[in-house]
Design a protein around this motif. Sequence first.
Motif: not given
Length: 197
Positions: A188, A190-192, A194-195
Amino acid sequence: MITYVIIGLTVVISLMCFSNHALLGKLSMNPYKVIHSGEWYRLITHGFVHADMTHLFVNMFTYWSFGTYIESVFRYNDFGAWAYLGLYFGGMIVASLYDLFRYRNEPYYSSIGASGAVAAVLFSCIFLNPWDKILLFAIVPIPGILFGVLYLVYCQYMAKQRGGHINHNAHFYGAVFGFIYPIFLEPRLFQVFLNHF
C-alpha cells in the motif's frame, strides 16, 4: 540502534584493513573468488571495507544521515529490525550482482565499500518522502525525487564511461533496490508514494 552498530563495525574493520592488505583482499568483493572458490561471504564483507578515510567518512556520514531516520520509520511501522537489516544488506548484495555476473571470470577485479547499501537506505528515504530536501553537492537543497532521478542518470552515464575507481553500477542497483524495498514490506505504500504527486 542498529545503524550505530553497523557504523561502528564498518569503521573498525575499515581501519584494520587500511594497514592490513591481506585482510582487505580477503574481505573485498572478488566475483572470481565468489564463483570459483565459493566465497559467498564476500557479498557482505566488502561493505565493511573502504579504500581510505574519505571513502569511509562519506559513506558512513550519508548512512548515518538517512539510516537513523529509516530505522525509526521501520520501527514505528512495526516492520522490525529484520526488515531494516534486509534493506541494508539486501542493498549491499543486490548492488553486487551485476559485477558478480560481469566479472566472474576476471580474477583481478575487486570492489569494496558500503555504497550500494547506503544508496539503498537513501532511496528508501526518497520513496517515503519524495519532496523532502536533499543537498546536491552538499550545498544546494533540491527535492529528494529530483535528486534521485539526477543520481540514477549520473550513475548510468558514469558507468558507461568506465573510468575511475568508483563502482557506479553498485550505486545504481543499490538505489533501485532501496526505492522498491518498502513496497515489498507494505504494497500500500506505493499508493502513498503516488499520492505525493
